[in-house]
Design a protein around this motif. Sequence first.
Motif, mmCIF file in Angstrom:
data_model
loop_
_atom_site.group_PDB
_atom_site.id
_atom_site.type_symbol
_atom_site.label_atom_id
_atom_site.label_comp_id
_atom_site.label_asym_id
_atom_site.label_seq_id
_atom_site.Cartn_x
_atom_site.Cartn_y
_atom_site.Cartn_z
ATOM 1 N N ILE A 1 0.833 -1.198 0.000
ATOM 2 C CA ILE A 1 0.000 0.000 0.000
ATOM 3 C C ILE A 1 0.871 1.252 0.000
ATOM 4 N N SER B 1 1.225 4.196 -3.105
ATOM 5 C CA SER B 1 1.117 5.654 -3.029
ATOM 6 C C SER B 1 2.439 6.343 -3.324
ATOM 7 N N ARG C 1 -3.125 -2.261 -3.137
ATOM 8 C CA ARG C 1 -3.888 -1.721 -2.007
ATOM 9 C C ARG C 1 -4.853 -2.764 -1.457
ATOM 10 N N ALA D 1 -9.846 -0.385 -0.670
ATOM 11 C CA ALA D 1 -8.777 0.066 -1.575
ATOM 12 C C ALA D 1 -9.305 1.161 -2.503
ATOM 13 N N GLU E 1 -7.976 4.858 -2.835
ATOM 14 C CA GLU E 1 -7.566 5.350 -4.147
ATOM 15 C C GLU E 1 -8.434 6.523 -4.579
#
Lengths: 161, 663, 184, 383
Positions: free
Chosen positions: B25, B29, B124, B192, B196
């Motif tokens: 995760i 990012s 994610r 997720a 997102e």
Amino acid sequence: MKSWLYSLVLMLAATTAAWAVEPDELLDDPVLESRARELSKQLRCVVCQNQDIDSSNAGVARTMRTLLRERLIAGETNDEIIAFFVDRYGDFVLFRPRLKPATYLLWFGPAVLFAVGIGVVFVTIRCRSRAVLDGTADPLSPDEEREFEAIFHENEGRRDP
Amino acid sequence: MTPEIGQFALTLALAVAIVQSILPIVGASTGRVLWMESAKTTAVLQVTLVAIAFGALMRSFVVSDFTVRNVVENSHSLKPMIFKVAGTWGSHEGSLVLWTFILVLFGAGVALLGRNIPVGLKARTLSVQAWISVGFLSFMLFTSNPFERVFPPPLDGTDLNPLLQDIGLAMHPPLLYFGYVGFSIVFSFAVAALIEGRVDPAWARWVRPWTLTAWISLTAGIALGSWWAYYELGWGGWWFWDPVENASFMPWLLGTALLHSAIVTEKRDTFKSWTILLAILTFSLSLLGTFIVRSGILTSVHAFAVDPARGVYILGLLGVTIVGSLTLYAWRAPQLGSGGVFRPISREAGLLLNNLLLATATATVLFGTLYPLFVEAVTDEKISVGPPYFNATFIPFMLPLVIIMGIGPFLSWKRADLPGIWQRLRLVFGIAIGVAGIVWYLQTDGPLLAVVSIGIAAWVFVATLREWALRIKLFDLPLSQSLRRARNLPRAAHGMTLAHLGVAMLVLGFVGSTAWKEERVLFAEPGTTVEIAGFEVIFDGVERLRGPNYIAQQGQLRVLKDGREITLLRPERRNYPVAGTSTTESAIRSTLRGDLYVTISEPATEKASGQWNLRILYEPLVNWIWIGATMLVLGGSLSLSDRRLRVGAPSPKSRSSALQPAE
Amino acid sequence: MMKKILLAMPALVAVVLGGFLFWGLNPDRDPNAIPSALVSEPVPDFELPPVESTQTPGLSAAALRSIGEPVLVNVFASWCVPCRAEHAVLTRLVEQDGVRLMGINYMDKPADAANWLEELGNPYERIGSDSEGRVGIEWGISGVPETFVIDANGIVVYRYVGPIVTPEAQDEIRAALAAAGGQS
Amino acid sequence: MIWLVLGAMASITVLLFLSGLYRTGEVLNRKDGALVILKDQLSEIDTDQERNLISVTEADAARVEIKRRILAAGRLATRESSRASGRSTIFASAIATPLVAFALYSQIGSPQIESQPLASRASETQEAANLSELTQRLKTRLEADESGGPSDGWVLLGQTYMRMARYDDAADAFERVTVRDNADISTLLLYAEALIAAENGIVTPQAESVIERASEMDPDDPGPIFYRARILEQDGVPDEARTLLIERLKRADRAYPWMELFLSVANRLGEQVGESPVTLADFFPDSRDARSPGAADIEAAQDMSVEERSAFVRSMVDRLAARLLDDQDNLEGWLRLAEAYSVLGDFDAAQNAADNARTLAESLPETDPMRAAATARLDRINK
């Protein structure tokens, strides 16, 4: 020590080998008997875990069934019989909770929720259908059309669509 | 050594899960591909390690290794092998291993099979999935270690409840878990997506196979559980509204809603935040179910041993997962944006109504299940909520749902033409009324609601067939062309038709076996004859038998129809000396028209000594329940095999032909 | 704004629900316990014969009402294992605290009950034999043993479910007896 | 061996982790992923239209919608992602994983306990069967004895029954001895214990009278006092029970093995009545080695972790060995010591103890069932 004592307290249920409602308990009158069955499906066995007295094999449940039928023969109404058991065991014995302030939410909650839901759906649909819906949508402008073509063919050949 | 390998595998799995819960995760990012892709390795590692642990536990059961406490408490050397195996997941600890195994299995499934899912979303999702597995692995290791050892080992185990020694039960928990734990991956996808900040038709398409997989197995699990109850408990009932049953039923209801709302998201890019909410809530209800079963907070027939410490741990886990995700939802959902427009009469509106009805029905079950707790907390009074309540509140939401199910598939997106649909359904409506009329004429007793329900079942059945016929232009075109059209129809369409037909069958079975059930309860001695539902049942006596770990009294009953013997029924009363308990094995003559169901026991009163207590039931149409459920499962599987669910997977050329069948 | 509140609702509902569940885990709470509907009600009408082949007289509502001081009514059975555990405690309460103890022998064979009393001693002043369990229903019992405290006016003031073995249980019984005595 | 396997598991984990570093190939980004799906949906509309499932106007409207979605997806920013960065972190987590696992495992695992499938324990199962047969023979013999059978024999029989958890039979066996004039306190107490065990831990009036009898023989013997405390506890006066135990502890002139048991019960009772726990040091500040295996120890062992438990077993065995040096004719003691050593895997020591036991057993008459019982047990140890 405490735990085994506790589990033994609950063993009352296991003392008789009866299997749900027994033949000798049944009433000859089919109308009364069917009322008896219906009532005993609404009464909870007090020593079992989540069972009605009709299907319970506990001794107490058997006694309760016998009492219930005696009262039916004596001509009591369903409500009177239910009241008899509630007087002794409280509302706990009722599988169909009585309507009272503490159960308003239980009985009306789902309907209220549904009504609120309908309201939300109604508002949603009104918002969503306010837009023009004549079967056609605004076509893409020429600029958009070009951009679309570009994007559409961007990865051509690299991946099988 | 085997148990220790299992133990170490679990600790290793926890360590791996911790890595997976952070690296991918963060990678997503910060744009680090290596970190994102590490999820694939860790997901596979986790499933391998938990599988090793599960295998080690199973082996300990199979060889009766009584140095493992769990084996001591849940097995016995005399138990038949299949139930030793099933003992692996028969206890709280063992079933938790299975739970976790399925959790990580779904993670690995996405990692390996979700090739069309973008790497960021996948990373994610797998991290979120790993958060859950960290929670459950730590729960297992710190409060319910399945590999706790005993030394020196006792000579023998203390058995498993003989009531649970049934092949239906052996298969039941795995399937049920597969379903309700399966919704975890849908939950992870939803969280997720929230992280997102993007939900679109593509997202809905990527998630769909996973929702379907979970839904199919949950459906199968519930059906099997119900079948087991019918077959094994000896009450002739198949649903008892027990808290534990409700715990698996709620995710099913909401999961069904999710399945339908996700279609809208996929096709119309709308209902986005609602779909996300459903995904979160469905898994939340699964967790709630796990909590109810393991905390002993409600009394239930099926609950595991009560342990408040475990309860607190799971509740903490629940709190973090559910409240955390819902808070994230409250924060991020406004940014998802709302999509397309539609008219009050449209498929969107129809599905919205479907969702509303399903959600309300779920709320009803949730309310009824937890209400005694609320009342006790607020007023210190104890009340019970049982089948009469559920029947009274649940059915009124289900019947309209089934009715609109007949119309739904006829509705077109955005705006539908009601008069046109009515024209197509007029005949169907007539048939339904006709069927109801015939039933009303034929039946001797039973409630009016039963007649109405049969009419509704007929309505859905014929309407669904009509819709399918319209699609392939059956009778409008030559048969061969229609069949070609049928072949070309996406499998998902066939899946829907099959599943909806299955619902009609379910209704038929539910109504038949409740409204027109017949029952005879009597004391019998050899020679006693009973008449029930046109059958003549003759009791021939009882024989004593010895089983591998029980002693049985087996009754012999001849069943005659029109004076001709058609079958022999042998119900048993079994006594398990080691466990000190008895069970009732019913004998059933099963046909599509109905089941003749016999149980036997010793009379409770001494007055009836020398006689036997027979319970003979006739359950009309009961098998249509399992047939209907099978059709739901098959329909779901057909839908799952739809080519479109795999679109976008970068497959090697050599395999592309296999993956993309004729079209 | 409306929309934000709407979206926050699920989280709020979850928190409230969690609160209830946490309350439900309270170790003092017994999910199987059933509160008595009898507390603060007069003793139910009943009349029970003595247990055959014992000298102890039978028990009836009239007898309970006419005592004029607080008494304990203990429901027991010879097949009930925890009853054995609490028997010594009951005996001690009778011998040392001077408590007056009445018994209801629940769904038991008289011969078994008589043997049991023979073996363990008989601290009961009166014992009613409820071999069919009907009086048990009148008392609203859900298992054995159960113990009730009756005040001087024949009102049920307290009910204890399960064996009285722990010091806390005894303290509760003593407190209930004391309170019942103070009232009259 | 076990560490080898666990080590292998850990190594494979690390290797798999590291293999990720060498993975190549393109990755699917969000934009491309979405575009594939949307394009497929677009083509689906063509098929639907071909099949007359939707009207031309509906199809056109749907196409416009999807095209707009494609536009929106096409405008999605795709982040530059790199395959190169973050290698060291992967490396670090690969190393950290087994370390965390081993740390955790060292807390909850029990690597020293071998698995014991039932099939490999046939001898044990066999012995249980033998034991019950031997017991039966012993009982028949004792019953046949016209003089009523030797007290020792009955006591041995009772103890065997106790071990087999056949408490009623054990009580019967002990009762034979307790009715005799030469019954000693320890037999009376065994009898009481059997009676109590038969009632699931409840001291019945019968057991109480046995304890009274023992108490009359020697009011200061710790045995009867222990049981009297138990009666008091059952009567619901834990404070009095505790006082009784503490008083006896105070009267002791030196440290005795039974004190551990007294202390643990007193402390359990103390917890109920809110007294702070006491230790042996409160009574004998200078004695540290007065431990002896007692019921309390065994009780305590139930709550121990596995390592603690095996350490405990070891210490108990050592104490037994020490005691046997002063009591060399104790056949039962040697047998137990031999069994204990063999369970612990100390086979030389087991053999020594077994030899002592065998010598003692062989000094018994050929027909004595005790001899047969002992030999059977010894044969098992030697396997």
